[in-house]
Scaffold this active site. Structure first.
Site, mmCIF file in Angstrom:
data_model
loop_
_atom_site.group_PDB
_atom_site.id
_atom_site.type_symbol
_atom_site.label_atom_id
_atom_site.label_comp_id
_atom_site.label_asym_id
_atom_site.label_seq_id
_atom_site.Cartn_x
_atom_site.Cartn_y
_atom_site.Cartn_z
ATOM 1 N N LYS A 1 0.862 -1.186 0.000
ATOM 2 C CA LYS A 1 0.000 0.000 0.000
ATOM 3 C C LYS A 1 0.888 1.222 0.000
ATOM 4 O O LYS A 1 2.035 1.166 0.458
ATOM 5 C CB LYS A 1 -0.871 0.022 1.262
HETATM 6 N N1 GLU Z 1 -7.231 -0.039 -3.248
HETATM 7 C C1 GLU Z 1 -7.990 -1.231 -3.529
HETATM 8 C C2 GLU Z 1 -8.026 -2.148 -2.329
HETATM 9 O O1 GLU Z 1 -7.888 -1.731 -1.215
HETATM 10 C C3 GLU Z 1 -7.538 -1.908 -4.809
HETATM 11 C C4 GLU Z 1 -6.125 -2.374 -4.828
HETATM 12 C C5 GLU Z 1 -5.648 -2.858 -6.196
HETATM 13 O O2 GLU Z 1 -6.458 -2.924 -7.109
HETATM 14 O O3 GLU Z 1 -4.461 -3.135 -6.297
HETATM 15 O O4 GLU Z 1 -8.275 -3.318 -2.444
#
Ligand code: GLU
Length: 424
Positions: free
Chosen positions: A117
Protein backbone atom coordinates in the site's frame (compact mmCIF):
# COMPACT_ATOMS: atom_id res chain seq x y z
CA UNK A 1 -11.27 15.16 -9.98
CA UNK A 2 -13.99 12.81 -8.87
CA UNK A 3 -12.67 12.18 -5.38
CA UNK A 4 -15.41 11.48 -2.87
CA UNK A 5 -13.68 11.15 0.46
CA UNK A 6 -15.90 10.11 3.34
CA UNK A 7 -15.79 10.64 7.06
CA UNK A 8 -15.16 8.63 10.20
CA UNK A 9 -15.85 8.56 13.88
CA UNK A 10 -13.17 8.50 16.49
CA UNK A 11 -13.19 6.25 19.48
CA UNK A 12 -11.88 7.05 22.89
CA UNK A 13 -11.14 3.42 23.73
CA UNK A 14 -8.60 2.46 21.09
CA UNK A 15 -6.32 -0.34 22.27
CA UNK A 16 -4.52 -1.20 19.04
CA UNK A 17 -3.05 0.88 16.27
CA UNK A 18 -4.30 -0.18 12.84
CA UNK A 19 -1.37 -2.51 12.12
CA UNK A 20 -1.60 -4.20 15.52
CA UNK A 21 -5.31 -4.67 14.93
CA UNK A 22 -4.70 -6.57 11.69
CA UNK A 23 -2.05 -8.65 13.43
CA UNK A 24 -4.51 -9.50 16.22
CA UNK A 25 -6.76 -11.01 13.53
CA UNK A 26 -3.72 -12.70 12.01
CA UNK A 27 -2.85 -14.36 15.35
CA UNK A 28 -6.33 -15.74 15.82
CA UNK A 29 -6.06 -17.54 12.47
CA UNK A 30 -2.38 -18.52 12.93
CA UNK A 31 -3.25 -20.19 16.27
CA UNK A 32 -5.89 -22.33 14.59
CA UNK A 33 -3.40 -23.29 11.86
CA UNK A 34 -0.68 -24.08 14.45
CA UNK A 35 1.64 -21.89 12.45
CA UNK A 36 5.26 -22.00 13.68
CA UNK A 37 6.69 -18.85 15.24
CA UNK A 38 9.35 -18.27 12.56
CA UNK A 39 6.69 -18.24 9.84
CA UNK A 40 4.43 -15.94 11.83
CA UNK A 41 7.29 -13.53 12.19
CA UNK A 42 8.04 -13.50 8.47
CA UNK A 43 4.38 -13.07 7.58
CA UNK A 44 3.80 -10.26 10.03
CA UNK A 45 6.83 -8.17 9.13
CA UNK A 46 6.69 -5.90 6.08
CA UNK A 47 9.34 -6.75 3.46
CA UNK A 48 10.24 -3.14 2.71
CA UNK A 49 9.05 0.28 3.85
CA UNK A 50 9.84 3.37 1.82
CA UNK A 51 9.22 6.87 3.17
CA UNK A 52 9.83 9.79 0.84
CA UNK A 53 9.59 13.53 1.05
CA UNK A 54 7.56 14.98 -1.79
CA UNK A 55 8.16 18.70 -2.40
CA UNK A 56 5.40 20.19 -4.55
CA UNK A 57 5.13 23.68 -5.98
CA UNK A 58 1.66 24.86 -5.10
CA UNK A 59 -0.39 27.19 -7.31
CA UNK A 60 0.53 30.02 -4.94
CA UNK A 61 4.18 29.61 -5.99
CA UNK A 62 5.23 28.28 -2.58
CA UNK A 63 6.72 24.82 -2.06
CA UNK A 64 4.93 22.41 0.26
CA UNK A 65 6.78 19.28 1.38
CA UNK A 66 4.46 16.29 1.72
CA UNK A 67 5.35 12.88 3.18
CA UNK A 68 4.67 9.78 1.09
CA UNK A 69 4.91 6.05 1.79
CA UNK A 70 5.09 2.81 -0.14
CA UNK A 71 5.09 -0.27 2.06
CA UNK A 72 5.57 -3.70 0.52
CA UNK A 73 4.28 -6.24 2.98
CA UNK A 74 4.74 -9.69 1.43
CA UNK A 75 5.64 -10.75 -2.10
CA UNK A 76 5.79 -14.55 -1.82
CA UNK A 77 2.89 -15.09 -4.24
CA UNK A 78 3.81 -12.46 -6.85
CA UNK A 79 4.50 -8.76 -7.42
CA UNK A 80 3.39 -6.47 -4.60
CA UNK A 81 -0.04 -5.01 -5.24
CA UNK A 82 -2.18 -2.37 -3.61
CA UNK A 83 -3.61 1.10 -3.81
CA UNK A 84 -2.29 4.59 -3.22
CA UNK A 85 -4.28 6.71 -0.83
CA UNK A 86 -4.36 10.53 -0.68
CA UNK A 87 -5.87 11.53 2.64
CA UNK A 88 -4.93 13.80 5.57
CA UNK A 89 -4.90 10.81 7.99
CA UNK A 90 -2.38 8.73 6.03
CA UNK A 91 0.43 7.61 8.33
CA UNK A 92 2.88 4.74 8.51
CA UNK A 93 0.80 2.47 10.78
CA UNK A 94 -2.25 2.86 8.63
CA UNK A 95 -0.34 2.16 5.40
CA UNK A 96 1.31 -0.86 7.04
CA UNK A 97 -2.07 -2.22 8.09
CA UNK A 98 -3.52 -1.68 4.64
CA UNK A 99 -0.46 -3.29 3.01
CA UNK A 100 -0.82 -6.42 5.11
CA UNK A 101 -4.55 -6.58 4.37
CA UNK A 102 -3.62 -6.58 0.67
CA UNK A 103 -1.37 -9.62 1.23
CA UNK A 104 -4.31 -11.52 2.75
CA UNK A 105 -6.81 -10.19 0.22
CA UNK A 106 -4.83 -11.20 -2.89
CA UNK A 107 -4.17 -14.64 -1.40
CA UNK A 108 -7.77 -15.20 -0.39
CA UNK A 109 -9.21 -14.21 -3.76
CA UNK A 110 -6.36 -16.12 -5.37
CA UNK A 111 -4.72 -13.62 -7.68
CA UNK A 112 -0.94 -13.96 -8.17
CA UNK A 113 0.17 -10.93 -6.19
CA UNK A 114 1.58 -10.00 -2.83
CA UNK A 115 0.40 -7.06 -0.76
CA UNK A 116 1.47 -3.41 -0.61
CA UNK A 117 0.00 0.00 0.00
CA UNK A 118 1.08 3.58 -0.50
CA UNK A 119 -0.13 6.97 0.42
CA UNK A 120 0.55 10.64 0.80
CA UNK A 121 -0.69 12.65 3.76
CA UNK A 122 -2.50 15.43 1.92
CA UNK A 123 -5.98 16.83 1.44
CA UNK A 124 -6.92 16.20 -2.22
CA UNK A 125 -10.32 17.85 -1.76
CA UNK A 126 -8.53 21.16 -1.29
CA UNK A 127 -5.93 20.83 -4.04
CA UNK A 128 -6.18 21.89 -7.67
CA UNK A 129 -5.79 19.43 -10.54
CA UNK A 130 -2.36 20.89 -11.34
CA UNK A 131 -1.23 20.52 -7.73
CA UNK A 132 -2.44 16.91 -7.70
CA UNK A 133 -0.63 16.20 -10.95
CA UNK A 134 2.63 17.70 -9.66
CA UNK A 135 2.26 15.76 -6.38
CA UNK A 136 1.61 12.49 -8.22
CA UNK A 137 4.56 12.94 -10.60
CA UNK A 138 6.98 13.80 -7.80
CA UNK A 139 5.75 10.97 -5.58
CA UNK A 140 6.02 8.52 -8.51
CA UNK A 141 9.56 9.69 -9.31
CA UNK A 142 10.61 9.11 -5.70
CA UNK A 143 9.16 5.61 -5.34
CA UNK A 144 9.79 4.50 -8.97
CA UNK A 145 12.86 2.58 -7.87
CA UNK A 146 10.68 0.03 -6.04
CA UNK A 147 7.85 -0.11 -8.64
CA UNK A 148 7.51 -2.09 -11.88
CA UNK A 149 5.11 -4.47 -13.63
CA UNK A 150 7.02 -7.45 -12.20
CA UNK A 151 7.83 -5.76 -8.91
CA UNK A 152 5.10 -3.58 -7.42
CA UNK A 153 1.87 -2.44 -9.07
CA UNK A 154 -0.14 0.38 -7.44
CA UNK A 155 -3.85 1.13 -8.00
CA UNK A 156 -6.45 3.68 -6.87
CA UNK A 157 -7.60 3.90 -3.28
CA UNK A 158 -9.30 6.58 -1.23
CA UNK A 159 -8.65 10.05 -2.67
CA UNK A 160 -7.10 8.79 -5.92
CA UNK A 161 -8.69 7.75 -9.20
CA UNK A 162 -8.00 6.79 -12.82
CA UNK A 163 -6.54 10.19 -13.63
CA UNK A 164 -3.96 9.86 -10.85
CA UNK A 165 -3.07 6.37 -12.16
CA UNK A 166 -2.66 7.77 -15.70
CA UNK A 167 -0.16 10.37 -14.42
CA UNK A 168 1.68 7.66 -12.49
CA UNK A 169 1.87 5.46 -15.60
CA UNK A 170 3.06 8.39 -17.72
CA UNK A 171 5.74 9.44 -15.24
CA UNK A 172 7.04 5.91 -14.82
CA UNK A 173 6.90 5.21 -18.58
CA UNK A 174 8.81 8.40 -19.36
CA UNK A 175 11.74 6.87 -17.44
CA UNK A 176 11.48 3.18 -18.29
CA UNK A 177 9.60 3.07 -21.61
CA UNK A 178 5.91 2.33 -22.15
CA UNK A 179 4.80 0.37 -19.07
CA UNK A 180 1.02 0.16 -18.74
CA UNK A 181 1.39 -2.83 -16.37
CA UNK A 182 3.11 -0.70 -13.70
CA UNK A 183 -0.25 0.47 -12.35
CA UNK A 184 -3.90 -0.61 -12.54
CA UNK A 185 -7.14 1.34 -12.37
CA UNK A 186 -6.09 3.47 -15.36
CA UNK A 187 -8.68 5.01 -17.67
CA UNK A 188 -9.65 2.50 -20.41
CA UNK A 189 -8.20 4.78 -23.07
CA UNK A 190 -4.66 4.41 -21.68
CA UNK A 191 -4.64 0.69 -20.94
CA UNK A 192 -7.24 0.38 -18.18
CA UNK A 193 -9.62 -2.54 -18.01
CA UNK A 194 -13.27 -2.31 -18.76
CA UNK A 195 -15.21 -2.90 -15.54
CA UNK A 196 -12.45 -1.70 -13.17
CA UNK A 197 -14.33 1.39 -11.95
CA UNK A 198 -17.35 -0.66 -10.85
CA UNK A 199 -15.36 -3.75 -9.77
CA UNK A 200 -15.18 -3.28 -6.00
CA UNK A 201 -18.90 -2.59 -5.69
CA UNK A 202 -19.75 -5.48 -8.02
CA UNK A 203 -17.65 -7.72 -5.81
CA UNK A 204 -19.46 -6.43 -2.70
CA UNK A 205 -22.76 -7.36 -4.31
CA UNK A 206 -21.51 -10.77 -5.48
CA UNK A 207 -20.31 -11.67 -1.97
CA UNK A 208 -23.59 -10.48 -0.43
CA UNK A 209 -25.68 -12.39 -2.96
CA UNK A 210 -23.60 -15.51 -2.37
CA UNK A 211 -24.29 -15.16 1.36
CA UNK A 212 -28.03 -14.82 0.82
CA UNK A 213 -28.04 -17.71 -1.65
CA UNK A 214 -26.33 -19.91 0.96
CA UNK A 215 -29.35 -19.15 3.18
CA UNK A 216 -31.91 -19.71 0.40
CA UNK A 217 -32.64 -16.01 0.23
CA UNK A 218 -32.20 -13.30 -2.38
CA UNK A 219 -31.14 -9.69 -2.19
CA UNK A 220 -34.42 -8.44 -3.71
CA UNK A 221 -36.50 -6.64 -1.09
CA UNK A 222 -33.60 -6.46 1.40
CA UNK A 223 -32.84 -3.10 3.01
CA UNK A 224 -29.36 -1.67 3.46
CA UNK A 225 -27.64 1.39 4.92
CA UNK A 226 -24.37 2.53 3.38
CA UNK A 227 -21.72 4.69 5.06
CA UNK A 228 -19.76 6.50 2.35
CA UNK A 229 -20.63 7.59 -1.16
CA UNK A 230 -17.21 7.33 -2.79
CA UNK A 231 -16.43 4.96 -5.65
CA UNK A 232 -17.44 1.90 -3.63
CA UNK A 233 -20.42 3.31 -1.71
CA UNK A 234 -22.02 5.02 -4.71
CA UNK A 235 -21.81 1.98 -7.01
CA UNK A 236 -22.89 -0.36 -4.22
CA UNK A 237 -26.01 1.81 -3.77
CA UNK A 238 -26.64 1.75 -7.51
CA UNK A 239 -26.32 -2.03 -7.87
CA UNK A 240 -28.27 -2.77 -4.67
CA UNK A 241 -31.13 -0.68 -6.05
CA UNK A 242 -30.91 -2.28 -9.51
CA UNK A 243 -31.13 -5.75 -7.99
CA UNK A 244 -34.42 -4.89 -6.33
CA UNK A 245 -33.08 -4.11 -2.86
CA UNK A 246 -33.83 -0.92 -0.94
CA UNK A 247 -31.12 1.55 0.04
CA UNK A 248 -32.71 3.29 3.02
CA UNK A 249 -29.79 5.45 4.17
CA UNK A 250 -26.53 6.87 2.90
CA UNK A 251 -24.05 9.19 4.61
CA UNK A 252 -20.88 10.91 3.49
CA UNK A 253 -18.41 13.29 5.08
CA UNK A 254 -20.83 16.22 4.90
CA UNK A 255 -24.01 14.49 6.11
CA UNK A 256 -26.58 11.96 5.03
CA UNK A 257 -30.11 11.06 4.04
CA UNK A 258 -32.68 8.47 5.16
CA UNK A 259 -35.91 7.23 3.67
CA UNK A 260 -37.47 4.16 5.22
CA UNK A 261 -39.31 3.31 1.99
CA UNK A 262 -36.00 3.28 0.10
CA UNK A 263 -34.09 6.14 -1.51
CA UNK A 264 -34.49 6.97 -5.19
CA UNK A 265 -30.88 6.03 -5.98
CA UNK A 266 -30.75 7.33 -9.61
CA UNK A 267 -32.04 10.70 -8.35
CA UNK A 268 -29.47 10.60 -5.52
CA UNK A 269 -26.71 10.05 -8.08
CA UNK A 270 -27.89 13.03 -10.13
CA UNK A 271 -27.99 15.14 -6.95
CA UNK A 272 -24.51 13.98 -5.91
CA UNK A 273 -23.00 14.71 -9.31
CA UNK A 274 -24.09 18.29 -8.96
CA UNK A 275 -23.54 18.96 -5.25
CA UNK A 276 -20.62 16.55 -4.53
CA UNK A 277 -22.45 15.35 -1.38
CA UNK A 278 -25.56 13.36 -0.49
CA UNK A 279 -26.33 15.84 2.32
CA UNK A 280 -29.43 17.89 1.60
CA UNK A 281 -30.90 15.39 -0.89
CA UNK A 282 -34.60 16.23 -0.90
CA UNK A 283 -35.83 12.60 -1.18
CA UNK A 284 -35.55 11.80 2.56
CA UNK A 285 -34.81 12.97 6.08
CA UNK A 286 -31.48 14.09 7.50
CA UNK A 287 -29.25 11.25 8.73
CA UNK A 288 -25.91 11.19 10.55
CA UNK A 289 -23.28 8.47 10.85
CA UNK A 290 -24.04 7.32 14.39
CA UNK A 291 -27.74 6.93 13.65
CA UNK A 292 -26.98 5.18 10.36
CA UNK A 293 -25.10 2.44 12.23
CA UNK A 294 -28.06 1.87 14.55
CA UNK A 295 -30.70 1.54 11.81
CA UNK A 296 -32.93 -1.50 11.72
CA UNK A 297 -31.86 -2.73 8.27
CA UNK A 298 -31.08 -6.14 6.78
CA UNK A 299 -27.53 -5.17 5.90
CA UNK A 300 -25.08 -2.51 7.05
CA UNK A 301 -22.32 -1.56 4.61
CA UNK A 302 -19.41 0.57 5.83
CA UNK A 303 -17.81 1.88 2.63
CA UNK A 304 -15.57 4.70 3.91
CA UNK A 305 -12.58 4.85 6.25
CA UNK A 306 -11.28 2.32 8.76
CA UNK A 307 -12.13 1.94 12.46
CA UNK A 308 -15.69 3.21 12.21
CA UNK A 309 -17.30 0.28 14.06
CA UNK A 310 -15.97 0.81 17.55
CA UNK A 311 -16.64 -0.66 21.01
CA UNK A 312 -18.78 2.46 21.55
CA UNK A 313 -21.22 1.90 18.70
CA UNK A 314 -21.04 -1.88 18.08
CA UNK A 315 -23.67 -2.44 20.76
CA UNK A 316 -26.14 -0.19 18.95
CA UNK A 317 -25.99 -2.11 15.65
CA UNK A 318 -29.25 -3.89 14.77
CA UNK A 319 -28.44 -5.17 11.27
CA UNK A 320 -27.98 -8.96 11.28
CA UNK A 321 -25.38 -8.71 8.48
CA UNK A 322 -22.41 -6.36 7.98
CA UNK A 323 -20.61 -6.33 4.65
CA UNK A 324 -17.23 -4.61 4.94
CA UNK A 325 -16.82 -2.68 1.70
CA UNK A 326 -14.17 -0.47 3.38
CA UNK A 327 -10.80 -1.70 4.61
CA UNK A 328 -10.70 -2.57 8.35
CA UNK A 329 -13.89 -0.72 9.27
CA UNK A 330 -14.28 -2.84 12.44
CA UNK A 331 -11.98 -2.56 15.45
CA UNK A 332 -11.04 -5.95 16.96
CA UNK A 333 -12.78 -5.10 20.26
CA UNK A 334 -15.93 -4.22 18.33
CA UNK A 335 -15.64 -7.45 16.35
CA UNK A 336 -15.99 -9.42 19.57
CA UNK A 337 -19.15 -7.52 20.50
CA UNK A 338 -20.66 -8.20 17.06
CA UNK A 339 -19.80 -11.88 17.37
CA UNK A 340 -21.44 -12.10 20.81
CA UNK A 341 -24.55 -10.43 19.39
CA UNK A 342 -24.70 -13.01 16.59
CA UNK A 343 -24.14 -10.42 13.86
CA UNK A 344 -22.56 -11.96 10.78
CA UNK A 345 -19.66 -10.06 9.17
CA UNK A 346 -18.49 -10.61 5.60
CA UNK A 347 -14.92 -9.40 6.18
CA UNK A 348 -13.13 -6.72 4.15
CA UNK A 349 -10.49 -9.02 2.63
CA UNK A 350 -13.31 -10.95 1.00
CA UNK A 351 -16.07 -8.35 0.56
CA UNK A 352 -13.97 -5.68 -1.14
CA UNK A 353 -11.62 -7.97 -3.10
CA UNK A 354 -13.42 -7.23 -6.39
CA UNK A 355 -11.22 -4.20 -7.01
CA UNK A 356 -7.92 -6.04 -6.89
CA UNK A 357 -9.44 -8.93 -8.83
CA UNK A 358 -10.16 -6.72 -11.82
CA UNK A 359 -6.77 -5.07 -11.25
CA UNK A 360 -5.34 -8.52 -11.89
CA UNK A 361 -7.35 -8.78 -15.11
CA UNK A 362 -6.07 -5.32 -16.11
CA UNK A 363 -2.44 -6.22 -15.41
CA UNK A 364 -2.77 -9.44 -17.34
CA UNK A 365 -4.35 -7.55 -20.29
CA UNK A 366 -1.45 -5.07 -20.15
CA UNK A 367 1.14 -7.83 -20.25
CA UNK A 368 -0.51 -9.59 -23.21
CA UNK A 369 -1.83 -6.41 -24.89
CA UNK A 370 -5.06 -8.29 -25.59
CA UNK A 371 -8.13 -6.55 -24.22
CA UNK A 372 -11.34 -8.09 -22.88
CA UNK A 373 -14.92 -6.86 -23.20
CA UNK A 374 -16.85 -5.82 -20.10
CA UNK A 375 -19.02 -8.90 -20.09
CA UNK A 376 -16.00 -11.17 -19.80
CA UNK A 377 -14.50 -9.05 -17.00
CA UNK A 378 -17.73 -9.11 -14.99
CA UNK A 379 -18.25 -12.82 -15.52
CA UNK A 380 -14.74 -13.70 -14.35
CA UNK A 381 -15.07 -11.30 -11.42
CA UNK A 382 -18.31 -12.92 -10.32
CA UNK A 383 -16.75 -16.36 -10.55
CA UNK A 384 -13.75 -15.35 -8.44
CA UNK A 385 -15.91 -13.65 -5.79
CA UNK A 386 -18.24 -16.62 -5.42
CA UNK A 387 -15.33 -19.04 -5.20
CA UNK A 388 -13.70 -16.81 -2.55
CA UNK A 389 -16.96 -16.66 -0.63
CA UNK A 390 -17.42 -20.43 -0.62
CA UNK A 391 -13.80 -21.09 0.41
CA UNK A 392 -14.42 -18.88 3.44
CA UNK A 393 -17.98 -19.89 4.21
CA UNK A 394 -17.29 -23.63 4.16
CA UNK A 395 -14.19 -23.29 6.32
CA UNK A 396 -16.04 -21.07 8.82
CA UNK A 397 -18.72 -23.75 9.13
CA UNK A 398 -16.20 -26.56 9.48
CA UNK A 399 -14.09 -24.69 12.04
CA UNK A 400 -17.14 -23.23 13.83
CA UNK A 401 -15.64 -19.77 13.62
CA UNK A 402 -16.34 -16.37 12.09
CA UNK A 403 -15.94 -15.65 8.40
CA UNK A 404 -13.16 -13.22 9.32
CA UNK A 405 -11.06 -15.88 11.05
CA UNK A 406 -11.80 -18.35 8.26
CA UNK A 407 -10.79 -15.77 5.62
CA UNK A 408 -7.50 -15.15 7.39
CA UNK A 409 -6.95 -18.92 7.71
CA UNK A 410 -7.37 -19.47 3.96
CA UNK A 411 -5.05 -16.55 3.18
CA UNK A 412 -2.39 -17.40 5.77
CA UNK A 413 -2.23 -20.98 4.60
CA UNK A 414 -1.66 -19.91 0.99
CA UNK A 415 0.96 -17.25 1.74
CA UNK A 416 2.62 -19.49 4.33
CA UNK A 417 2.87 -22.33 1.80
CA UNK A 418 4.34 -20.01 -0.85
CA UNK A 419 6.85 -18.64 1.64
CA UNK A 420 7.88 -22.15 2.71
CA UNK A 421 8.08 -23.51 -0.85
CA UNK A 422 10.22 -20.61 -2.04
CA UNK A 423 12.55 -21.14 0.89
CA UNK A 424 15.00 -18.81 2.55
N1 GLU B 1 -7.23 -0.04 -3.25
C1 GLU B 1 -7.99 -1.23 -3.53
C2 GLU B 1 -8.03 -2.15 -2.33
O1 GLU B 1 -7.89 -1.73 -1.21
C3 GLU B 1 -7.54 -1.91 -4.81
C4 GLU B 1 -6.13 -2.37 -4.83
C5 GLU B 1 -5.65 -2.86 -6.20
O2 GLU B 1 -6.46 -2.92 -7.11
O3 GLU B 1 -4.46 -3.14 -6.30
O4 GLU B 1 -8.28 -3.32 -2.44
Amino acid sequence: MSTRVTGRHTSTSRRFNAFEAVNAMFDRAADRLNMPDWLREILKTPFREVTVSVPVRMDSGKIHVYTGYRIQHNGARGPWKGGIRYHPEVDKDEVRALASLMTWKTALIDVPFGGAKGGVACDPMNMSMLELERLTRKFTARIAIVLGPQRDVPAPDMGTDGQVMAWLMDEYSSRRGYSPGVVTGKPVNVGGSRGRVTATAMGVLAATEAYYAAHNQTLAGKTCAIQGFGNVGSFTAKFWHEKGGKVVAVTDVKGGVYNKKGLDVPALWTYFNEKRTVAGFPGGEVMNNQDLFALDVDCLIPAALGDVITPNNAGTIKAPLIVEAANHPTMPEADEILHEKGIVVIPDILANAGGVTVSYFEWSQNLTQFYWDEEQVNKELDRKMRKGFHDVYELAKKEKTTMRTAAFMVALQRVGDAETQRGN
